[in-house]
Design a protein around this motif. Structure first.
Motif, PDB file in Angstrom:
ATOM      1  N   ALA A 108       0.784  -1.108  -0.098  1.00 47.43           N
ATOM      2  CA  ALA A 108      -0.042   0.229   0.086  1.00 47.43           C
ATOM      3  C   ALA A 108       0.784   1.301  -0.085  1.00 47.43           C
ATOM      4  N   GLU A 109       1.960   1.318   0.686  1.00 50.51           N
ATOM      5  CA  GLU A 109       2.792   2.486   0.793  1.00 50.51           C
ATOM      6  C   GLU A 109       3.775   2.704  -0.400  1.00 50.51           C
ATOM      7  N   ALA A 110       3.882   1.514  -1.192  1.00 47.25           N
ATOM      8  CA  ALA A 110       4.570   1.473  -2.417  1.00 47.25           C
ATOM      9  C   ALA A 110       3.526   2.140  -3.600  1.00 47.25           C
ATOM     10  N   LYS A 111       2.374   1.776  -3.480  1.00 52.15           N
ATOM     11  CA  LYS A 111       1.383   2.390  -4.446  1.00 52.15           C
ATOM     12  C   LYS A 111       1.358   3.899  -4.248  1.00 52.15           C
ATOM     13  N   GLU A 112       1.388   4.533  -3.003  1.00 51.37           N
ATOM     14  CA  GLU A 112       1.243   5.801  -2.605  1.00 51.37           C
ATOM     15  C   GLU A 112       2.484   6.294  -3.151  1.00 51.37           C
ATOM     16  N   LEU A 113       3.790   5.712  -2.860  1.00 48.21           N
ATOM     17  CA  LEU A 113       4.906   6.397  -3.334  1.00 48.21           C
ATOM     18  C   LEU A 113       5.209   6.570  -4.786  1.00 48.21           C
ATOM     19  N   ALA A 114       4.461   5.613  -5.594  1.00 50.68           N
ATOM     20  CA  ALA A 114       4.470   5.597  -6.952  1.00 50.68           C
ATOM     21  C   ALA A 114       3.563   6.660  -7.568  1.00 50.68           C
ATOM     22  N   ALA A 115       2.561   7.036  -6.832  1.00 49.78           N
ATOM     23  CA  ALA A 115       1.649   7.903  -7.400  1.00 49.78           C
ATOM     24  C   ALA A 115       2.195   9.546  -6.974  1.00 49.78           C
ATOM     25  N   LEU A 116       3.205   9.720  -5.926  1.00 49.00           N
ATOM     26  CA  LEU A 116       3.901  10.627  -5.479  1.00 49.00           C
ATOM     27  C   LEU A 116       5.022  10.998  -6.639  1.00 49.00           C
TER      28      LEU A 116
END
Length: 366
Positions: free
Chosen positions: A109-117
């Motif tokens: 979930a954190e990785a997906k957030e970081l990818a969006a950032l």
């Protein structure tokens, strides 16, 4: 370069510093080396940077460097996994590119957030999957792509260690067995993810399904320390990934064996300057680093003539060289980034969940 993490007692911080500066394209000039101001200052002394640029936290470093005419060009994140997302988020928000130690974050979930950032920021982002920087690993990739072993049929990638076979004592061990700091995976997230990335990197094939058996062998341990994962690849090839940190006597035995319908390739991290190509007719070719037998990418990533061993630090330096190229706006297609980070985090999440649920074969579809 500014460093986040790598304070007193850290193993990987000095490795990053040496690798970053090897080719004289990058210099470590600032850091938030620890959340403890005194420890960060002590690390700054060891790294021999200006004491005013050894900051007490990430926010102070980003603000202090933004106020300088000679401020940092990017940050290297070398802290435990749970720091990766907040550190990267802060850097990207300040307009600073990021090169991060693996894995990408603590959770998918954190990785997906970081990818969006990263997508929103439009800034360079890289991951130090170290072993993709070895010249002969890149040579193996190039030879497979050129058809040297034919169609890939079988992939075996192993990463045995023994250093966590007993009590997890010391800074380097303690955070790796702590779910709050390591994330969902133990061994699978620490070294298994290296093996997974290497399997996809060298073959050029995506893993589509997996069957995982992860265990905490040492009594009382909350995270896995021994892993067996069966793999199926996009072209129908089968594979097995073995990763363990409880195999007494093993040091850092990362190894791959890749077999096609015309031949096979074998490489060992503990003997990284040799790649063996076995052919269907029974002949073998021993390919050495630093010789004229290498293709252009592997040759460009070699620094010494044949017989002068290169290894871990030089492989790390190759990733820093690739990232420096990206910062200049030049292509560096083999540097792992967001796509590889997401796939690796999806692999960890799928393996952990499937093993806990005894779910059998599951799809890896990110």
């Amino acid at each position: 370069m500014g460093m986040i993490g790598g304070g007193p007692g850290a193993f990987i911080g000095p490795v990053h510093r040496i690798a970053a500066e090897m080719d004289r394209e990058i210099e470590l000039v600032a850091g938030a080396f620890s959340s403890d101001a005194a420890r960060s200052a002590a690390a700054g002394e060891v790294y021999r940077i200006d004491p005013a640029r050894a900051y007490s936290d990430v926010a102070a470093m980003l603000a202090g460097e933004a106020a300088r005419d000679d401020g940092i060009d990017f940050v290297a994140i070398v802290s435990p996994n749970h720091h990766h997302l907040p550190a990267a988020r802060a850097a990207l928000a300040a307009g600073i590119p990021v090169l991060s130690d693996k894995p990408m974050t603590a959770t998918l979930a954190e990785a997906k957030e970081l990818a969006a950032l990263v997508a929103a920021a439009g800034l360079p982002y890289g991951l130090t999957y170290t072993y993709s920087g070895y010249p002969l690993v890149r040579e193996a990739r190039a030879r497979i792509a050129a058809g040297a072993i034919g169609t890939v049929r079988k992939v075996v990638v192993e990463y045995p260690q023994g250093w966590l076979a007993g009590e997890a004592a010391g800074k380097q061990a303690e955070w790796r067995v702590d779910p709050a700091r390591a994330g969902d995976g133990g061994c699978i997230g620490d070294i298994g993810v290296h093996a997974f990335h290497l399997a996809e990197f060298v073959t050029g094939l995506a893993v589509t399904e997996l069957l995982a058996d992860l265990g905490a062998v040492v009594p009382g341990r909350a995270l896995d320390d021994d892993c067996t994962v069966l793999l199926r690849f996009a072209n129908g090839a089968r594979g097995v990934l073995l990763a363990s940190q409880i195999e007494v006597g093993e040091l850092n035995g990362l190894r791959f064996r890749i077999y096609g319908d015309k031949g096979g390739l074998t490489w060992r991290q503990e003997e990284p300057n040799t790649l063996i190509l076995n052919r269907l007719d029974g002949s073998s070719e021993v390919i050495r680093a630093g010789t004229g037998l290498l293709g252009p990418d592997a040759a460009a990533r070699s620094r010494t003539p044949g017989g002068h061993p290169e290894g871990y630090l030089e492989a790390f330096a190759n990733l820093y060289r690739d990232f420096a190229a990206q910062l200049r706006g030049e292509p560096a297609p083999l540097l792992p980034g967001i796509a590889e980070g997401l796939r690796s985090m999806a692999f960890i999440a799928a393996a952990v969940a499937a093993s806990r649920a005894r779910a059998g074969w599951v799809t890896l579809d990110i």
